[in-house]
Structure formats: structure tokens, C-alpha cells
Design a protein around this motif. Structure first.
Motif, PDB file in Angstrom:
ATOM      1  N   ARG A  17     -29.881  -0.085  20.336  1.00 33.64           N
ATOM      2  CA  ARG A  17     -29.382   0.738  21.425  1.00 33.64           C
ATOM      3  C   ARG A  17     -29.712   2.213  21.236  1.00 33.64           C
ATOM      4  N   THR A  18     -30.178   2.622  20.064  1.00 31.19           N
ATOM      5  CA  THR A  18     -30.438   4.028  19.793  1.00 31.19           C
ATOM      6  C   THR A  18     -31.511   4.588  20.712  1.00 31.19           C
ATOM      7  N   GLY A  19     -32.580   3.836  20.933  1.00 33.51           N
ATOM      8  CA  GLY A  19     -33.667   4.304  21.800  1.00 33.51           C
ATOM      9  C   GLY A  19     -33.214   4.470  23.233  1.00 33.51           C
ATOM     10  N   TRP A  20     -32.452   3.505  23.742  1.00 34.31           N
ATOM     11  CA  TRP A  20     -31.958   3.608  25.113  1.00 34.31           C
ATOM     12  C   TRP A  20     -30.992   4.770  25.259  1.00 34.31           C
ATOM     13  N   THR A  21     -30.154   4.950  24.268  1.00 35.32           N
ATOM     14  CA  THR A  21     -29.194   6.055  24.320  1.00 35.32           C
ATOM     15  C   THR A  21     -29.929   7.389  24.333  1.00 35.32           C
ATOM     16  N   ALA A  81     -23.345   1.108  34.392  1.00 33.64           N
ATOM     17  CA  ALA A  81     -23.314  -0.184  33.699  1.00 33.64           C
ATOM     18  C   ALA A  81     -24.173  -0.145  32.438  1.00 33.64           C
ATOM     19  N   LEU A  82     -25.321   0.535  32.507  1.00 40.08           N
ATOM     20  CA  LEU A  82     -26.167   0.678  31.321  1.00 40.08           C
ATOM     21  C   LEU A  82     -25.434   1.450  30.221  1.00 40.08           C
ATOM     22  N   LEU A  83     -24.792   2.542  30.586  1.00 36.26           N
ATOM     23  CA  LEU A  83     -24.051   3.322  29.596  1.00 36.26           C
ATOM     24  C   LEU A  83     -22.882   2.526  29.015  1.00 36.26           C
ATOM     25  N   LEU A  84     -22.202   1.763  29.856  1.00 32.08           N
ATOM     26  CA  LEU A  84     -21.104   0.927  29.372  1.00 32.08           C
ATOM     27  C   LEU A  84     -21.636  -0.158  28.434  1.00 32.08           C
ATOM     28  N   GLY A  85     -22.754  -0.752  28.793  1.00 30.11           N
ATOM     29  CA  GLY A  85     -23.375  -1.755  27.915  1.00 30.11           C
ATOM     30  C   GLY A  85     -23.782  -1.166  26.586  1.00 30.11           C
ATOM     31  N   LEU A  86     -24.337   0.050  26.608  1.00 35.69           N
ATOM     32  CA  LEU A  86     -24.715   0.712  25.354  1.00 35.69           C
ATOM     33  C   LEU A  86     -23.484   1.023  24.509  1.00 35.69           C
ATOM     34  N   ALA A  87     -22.386   1.349  25.160  1.00 39.94           N
ATOM     35  CA  ALA A  87     -21.165   1.689  24.421  1.00 39.94           C
ATOM     36  C   ALA A  87     -20.576   0.487  23.705  1.00 39.94           C
ATOM     37  N   VAL A  88     -20.666  -0.702  24.294  1.00 45.73           N
ATOM     38  CA  VAL A  88     -20.049  -1.874  23.673  1.00 45.73           C
ATOM     39  C   VAL A  88     -21.051  -2.744  22.916  1.00 45.73           C
ATOM     40  N   ALA A  89     -22.328  -2.360  22.907  1.00 48.14           N
ATOM     41  CA  ALA A  89     -23.337  -3.141  22.182  1.00 48.14           C
ATOM     42  C   ALA A  89     -23.059  -3.067  20.683  1.00 48.14           C
ATOM     43  N   PRO A  90     -23.290  -4.154  19.973  1.00 52.42           N
ATOM     44  CA  PRO A  90     -23.037  -4.121  18.531  1.00 52.42           C
ATOM     45  C   PRO A  90     -24.000  -3.176  17.825  1.00 52.42           C
ATOM     46  N   GLY A  91     -23.466  -2.470  16.868  1.00 51.47           N
ATOM     47  CA  GLY A  91     -24.287  -1.564  16.080  1.00 51.47           C
ATOM     48  C   GLY A  91     -24.784  -2.243  14.816  1.00 51.47           C
TER      49      GLY A  91
END
Length: 177
Positions: A17-21, A81-91
């Protein structure tokens, strides 16, 4: 004859998720920077950019059922929705890097390995293993010698080729789960 190359440099694990963020943050900075530049220009006595004046006029005259408004709202919902998905994606916090570049091991796997080894020791009635990035803490209850348990668990931990220094602390006390 082999020559020891010294310690392996530890690369910090990066989540997908780092690249998308980073992409969302850069896009937000560009848009907000442009808006801020124009707002400061208007406050200092300059004329507003034509795109800003036209956008303000269009927003004042558009109705809620206009296709432009509906499409813009849909895009805003998708970005949200993309930002919410990035927030809850596993690190990547649950993984520990190994000596081989790109190889990782799950912290709970290391904890299970140490717990299984400690269960085979005489005098250990219960224990709790907590594996962190650079330290593992084992809290045990029973009649076993903590120094002996630490030696056994250190030998078991040495079999796992972790990339960095990893400390092992064995404590006695009540085991709270």
C-alpha cells in the motif's frame, strides 16, 4: 576458505500500500498547492486564474442532477473508498526480515516455534511468548530454571536466520493471556 561479509544490512519491509499512498499524497499536494497558490494570488491583489473564475461560476450555476456533478461525486466516492481501503489494508508489521534479501517470517511463527520448544522442557507449566521487531519476551511459570530455559530458547532462536540483532528475555511470573 570463506570470508564473513559482516552483518547483513536490514532493509525495512514496505507494504504494497506504500506506493498507492504516496501516489494519493502527491496528487493531493499538487491539487492543494495549485489552489493555495491561486488563493494567495487573489489575496495579494492579483486576478484569479481563469480556470478558478470559470470553476466558481460553473459551481454556482450547476444543479445537483447535472452529469458533471454526479460524475464528480462518483470520483470523490472512489477516491474515498481507495483511501479507506489503504487505511485498513494489512501492513508488514507482523513480518520479520531474514538474512536472505526479500525473505520474511511471521512473528507468530517464531513465537509458536519458541513455545513448542519451551513446552518440551521439564518444569515449564505455562508460558507466553511476545515477539517484537528486535526483542522476544518470554514469560514463564513453573519450576524450571529461567537461565536454562533462556539457553534452550536462544539456541532455538539461533536456528531462525533473522537479519538483525534479536534479544531474548526470559522472565518468571504469572502468565496472563
Amino acid at each position: 576458505m570463506t570470508v564473513d561479509q559482516g552483518p547483513v544490512p536490514i532493509r525495512r519491509l514496505r507494504s504494497p500500500r506504500t506506493g498507492w499512498t504516496a501516489l494519493v499524497v502527491v496528487a493531493g499536494l499538487v491539487v492543494c498547492g495549485g489552489l493555495l497558490y491561486d488563493a494567495v494570488a487573489v489575496r495579494t491583489g492579483h486576478r484569479a486564474r481563469p480556470w478558478r473564475a470559470e470553476t466558481a461560476h460553473r459551481l454556482a450555476t450547476l444543479h445537483l442532477d447535472d452529469p458533471v456533478v454526479l460524475i464528480s461525486a462518483g470520483v470523490a466516492v472512489l477516491i474515498g473508498a481507495l483511501l479507506l481501503g489503504l487505511a485498513v489494508a494489512p501492513g508488514m508489521r507482523r513480518w520479520l526480515p531474514l538474512r536472505q534479501p526479500g525473505a520474511v517470517i511471521d512473528r507468530s511463527g517464531v513465537a509458536a516455534l519458541l513455545a513448542r520448544r519451551a513446552d518440551r522442557l521439564d518444569g515449564v507449566s505455562s508460558l507466553k511468548v511476545k515477539v517484537r521487531r528486535a526483542r522476544t519476551t518470554v514469560t514463564m511459570a513453573g519450576t524450571a530454571d529461567p537461565a536454562e530455559v533462556q539457553r534452550e530458547l536462544r539456541a532455538e532462536l539461533a536456528r531462525v536466520p533473522l537479519a538483525g540483532e534479536h534479544r531474548l528475555d526470559v522472565r518468571t511470573g504469572k502468565v496472563r493471556r
